[in-house]
Design a protein around this motif. Structure first.
Motif, PDB file in Angstrom:
ATOM      1  N   ALA A  70       0.822  -1.203   0.000  1.00  0.00           N
ATOM      2  CA  ALA A  70       0.000   0.000   0.000  1.00  0.00           C
ATOM      3  C   ALA A  70       0.862   1.262   0.000  1.00  0.00           C
ATOM      4  O   ALA A  70       0.482   2.290  -0.562  1.00  0.00           O
ATOM      5  CB  ALA A  70      -0.923  -0.006   1.214  1.00  0.00           C
ATOM      6  N   MET A  71       2.064   1.199   0.635  1.00  0.00           N
ATOM      7  CA  MET A  71       2.934   2.370   0.743  1.00  0.00           C
ATOM      8  C   MET A  71       3.878   2.514  -0.447  1.00  0.00           C
ATOM      9  O   MET A  71       4.490   3.574  -0.617  1.00  0.00           O
ATOM     10  CB  MET A  71       3.774   2.271   2.021  1.00  0.00           C
ATOM     11  N   ASP A  72       4.061   1.486  -1.249  1.00  0.00           N
ATOM     12  CA  ASP A  72       5.062   1.495  -2.310  1.00  0.00           C
ATOM     13  C   ASP A  72       4.774   2.600  -3.325  1.00  0.00           C
ATOM     14  O   ASP A  72       3.630   2.849  -3.698  1.00  0.00           O
ATOM     15  CB  ASP A  72       5.103   0.140  -3.012  1.00  0.00           C
ATOM     16  N   GLN A  73       5.856   3.267  -3.759  1.00  0.00           N
ATOM     17  CA  GLN A  73       5.769   4.325  -4.751  1.00  0.00           C
ATOM     18  C   GLN A  73       6.775   4.051  -5.859  1.00  0.00           C
ATOM     19  O   GLN A  73       7.634   3.185  -5.739  1.00  0.00           O
ATOM     20  CB  GLN A  73       6.071   5.678  -4.099  1.00  0.00           C
ATOM     21  N   GLN A  74       6.681   4.808  -6.909  1.00  0.00           N
ATOM     22  CA  GLN A  74       7.697   4.756  -7.958  1.00  0.00           C
ATOM     23  C   GLN A  74       8.824   5.717  -7.610  1.00  0.00           C
ATOM     24  O   GLN A  74       8.612   6.766  -7.001  1.00  0.00           O
ATOM     25  CB  GLN A  74       7.094   5.138  -9.305  1.00  0.00           C
ATOM     26  N   ILE A  75      10.059   5.346  -7.991  1.00  0.00           N
ATOM     27  CA  ILE A  75      11.190   6.249  -7.825  1.00  0.00           C
ATOM     28  C   ILE A  75      11.058   7.375  -8.842  1.00  0.00           C
ATOM     29  O   ILE A  75      10.992   7.140 -10.045  1.00  0.00           O
ATOM     30  CB  ILE A  75      12.514   5.499  -8.026  1.00  0.00           C
ATOM     31  N   LEU A  76      11.034   8.610  -8.341  1.00  0.00           N
ATOM     32  CA  LEU A  76      10.811   9.756  -9.219  1.00  0.00           C
ATOM     33  C   LEU A  76      12.016  10.679  -9.333  1.00  0.00           C
ATOM     34  O   LEU A  76      12.050  11.530 -10.225  1.00  0.00           O
ATOM     35  CB  LEU A  76       9.604  10.566  -8.717  1.00  0.00           C
ATOM     36  N   ALA A  77      12.994  10.548  -8.439  1.00  0.00           N
ATOM     37  CA  ALA A  77      14.137  11.464  -8.474  1.00  0.00           C
ATOM     38  C   ALA A  77      15.380  10.777  -7.928  1.00  0.00           C
ATOM     39  O   ALA A  77      15.291   9.864  -7.114  1.00  0.00           O
ATOM     40  CB  ALA A  77      13.840  12.728  -7.670  1.00  0.00           C
ATOM     41  N   VAL A  78      16.540  11.240  -8.395  1.00  0.00           N
ATOM     42  CA  VAL A  78      17.835  10.722  -7.946  1.00  0.00           C
ATOM     43  C   VAL A  78      18.729  11.915  -7.608  1.00  0.00           C
ATOM     44  O   VAL A  78      18.909  12.813  -8.434  1.00  0.00           O
ATOM     45  CB  VAL A  78      18.507   9.853  -9.026  1.00  0.00           C
ATOM     46  N   ASP A  79      19.260  11.930  -6.391  1.00  0.00           N
ATOM     47  CA  ASP A  79      20.209  12.962  -5.976  1.00  0.00           C
ATOM     48  C   ASP A  79      21.613  12.361  -5.958  1.00  0.00           C
ATOM     49  O   ASP A  79      21.824  11.281  -5.396  1.00  0.00           O
ATOM     50  CB  ASP A  79      19.866  13.481  -4.582  1.00  0.00           C
ATOM     51  N   VAL A  80      22.573  13.067  -6.544  1.00  0.00           N
ATOM     52  CA  VAL A  80      23.949  12.577  -6.632  1.00  0.00           C
ATOM     53  C   VAL A  80      24.849  13.498  -5.830  1.00  0.00           C
ATOM     54  O   VAL A  80      24.828  14.722  -6.004  1.00  0.00           O
ATOM     55  CB  VAL A  80      24.417  12.504  -8.097  1.00  0.00           C
ATOM     56  N   LYS A  81      25.663  12.911  -4.947  1.00  0.00           N
ATOM     57  CA  LYS A  81      26.614  13.656  -4.139  1.00  0.00           C
ATOM     58  C   LYS A  81      28.028  13.182  -4.430  1.00  0.00           C
ATOM     59  O   LYS A  81      28.233  12.061  -4.884  1.00  0.00           O
ATOM     60  CB  LYS A  81      26.305  13.472  -2.646  1.00  0.00           C
ATOM     61  N   GLY A  82      29.010  14.032  -4.133  1.00  0.00           N
ATOM     62  CA  GLY A  82      30.397  13.642  -4.323  1.00  0.00           C
ATOM     63  C   GLY A  82      31.203  14.742  -4.997  1.00  0.00           C
ATOM     64  O   GLY A  82      30.647  15.707  -5.533  1.00  0.00           O
ATOM     65  N   GLU A  83      32.530  14.589  -4.950  1.00  0.00           N
ATOM     66  CA  GLU A  83      33.437  15.502  -5.635  1.00  0.00           C
ATOM     67  C   GLU A  83      33.932  14.805  -6.904  1.00  0.00           C
ATOM     68  O   GLU A  83      34.408  13.678  -6.850  1.00  0.00           O
ATOM     69  CB  GLU A  83      34.609  15.865  -4.731  1.00  0.00           C
ATOM     70  N   PHE A  84      33.840  15.528  -8.019  1.00  0.00           N
ATOM     71  CA  PHE A  84      34.111  14.904  -9.311  1.00  0.00           C
ATOM     72  C   PHE A  84      35.258  15.601 -10.032  1.00  0.00           C
ATOM     73  O   PHE A  84      35.344  16.819 -10.066  1.00  0.00           O
ATOM     74  CB  PHE A  84      32.852  14.925 -10.180  1.00  0.00           C
ATOM     75  N   ILE A  85      36.145  14.740 -10.582  1.00  0.00           N
ATOM     76  CA  ILE A  85      37.242  15.209 -11.426  1.00  0.00           C
ATOM     77  C   ILE A  85      37.115  14.598 -12.818  1.00  0.00           C
ATOM     78  O   ILE A  85      37.114  15.299 -13.817  1.00  0.00           O
ATOM     79  CB  ILE A  85      38.613  14.838 -10.821  1.00  0.00           C
TER      80      ILE A  85
END
Length: 279
Positions: A70-85
């Motif tokens: 009953a609580m299940d939802q679809q994944i709607l967003a992705v947040d990305v963290k980190g330092e990138f080179i």
């Protein structure tokens, strides 16, 4: 005497005959008494509690599944963290976009983690759910230590990797050698680099040939041939000769061969120019 005999021979009266249809109630009463004793000895309260616990244990997974569904939802967003080179936040988010629209609870986070860690620059990826419809991904990139043979990079942990854009690592020393001896090369390079920096010299690179010969490259362009044997002793001898005799003329030195017992051989840039083809 006759009286005595008569008394002795008198018959013992027999039990009165039972009436037809009559039965004895003694044994039945004993059996019911035993049954009552057994029933009284059973801990009915504990049995009842045990039955309730078993029933609840059977109902909890079923109820949990119903609640999660009953609580299940679809994944709607992705947040990305980190330092990138070498990689980028946008590229990571785009790669994780394959899980947009998937089940929040049913999606296997280990699959996402494994997929992201196959990217050349990614050392580790941590993935977690954020209720009700979001994934948060924390990326740790590999830290390049030096360029390696054939344009590859070697990380600070000694891992060789071949990203499509190694040049973004910037200016780094150049190391070379058999892949199986990458850690030996790194260890030797770190030892030499520390001693050179302590004397104001820059370390530019180190190579190990398959036959075991070492060659050092300084930041000022001087090449130092150390060979296969007594490498550390030859390196120390070069440092001594350089500080005492060559430092003042370092811009004139092209190559130093330290494979000698009591000294070094110096190749001068002027000699190279004089030996070159004349126009």
């Amino acid at each position: 005497m006759l009286e005595t005999l008569l008394i002795r021979s008198r018959a013992t009266p027999s039990e009165p005959p039972r009436r037809r249809g009559a039965t004895s109630l003694g044994p039945e009463r004993d059996r019911f008494g035993v049954l009552k004793g057994v029933l009284a000895a059973v801990p009915w309260l504990q049995v009842g509690l045990g039955a309730v616990i078993v029933l609840l244990a059977a109902l909890v997974p079923w109820g949990t599944g119903k609640v999660l569904s009953a609580m299940d939802q679809q994944i709607l967003a992705v947040d990305v963290k980190g330092e990138f080179i070498g990689d980028s936040r946008v590229a990571i988010a785009r790669a994780a976009g394959n899980w947009i629209g998937k089940s929040y609870f049913a999606t296997d986070l280990s699959d996402i983690k494994a997929s992201l860690e196959r990217r050349p620059w990614v050392e580790s990826a941590a993935v977690q759910r954020v209720w009700p419809d979001r994934l948060v991904i924390d990326i740790r990139e590999k830290k390049p230590l030096a360029y390696w043979t054939d344009g590859r990079l070697v990380s600070r942990t000694g891992e060789l990797f071949a990203p499509p854009n190694p040049e973004v690592a910037g200016k780094l020393p150049r190391l070379a050698g058999p892949d199986g001896r990458v850690r030996d090369v790194i260890e030797m390079a770190q030892t030499m680099s520390e001693k050179l920096v302590a004397r104001g010299l820059g370390f530019a690179g180190l190579s190990l040939e398959h036959r075991g010969a070492w060659t050092l490259q300084l930041a000022n362009g001087i090449e130092v041939v150390l060979g296969r044997d007594q490498v550390e002793e030859r390196f120390e001898r070069f440092i001594t000769v350089y500080e005492n005799r060559l430092a003042a003329r370092s811009d004139e030195v092209s190559r130093v061969d330290a494979r000698y017992t009591n000294g070094v051989a110096v190749k001068w840039k002027a000699a190279e120019a004089a030996a070159g083809p004349k126009s």
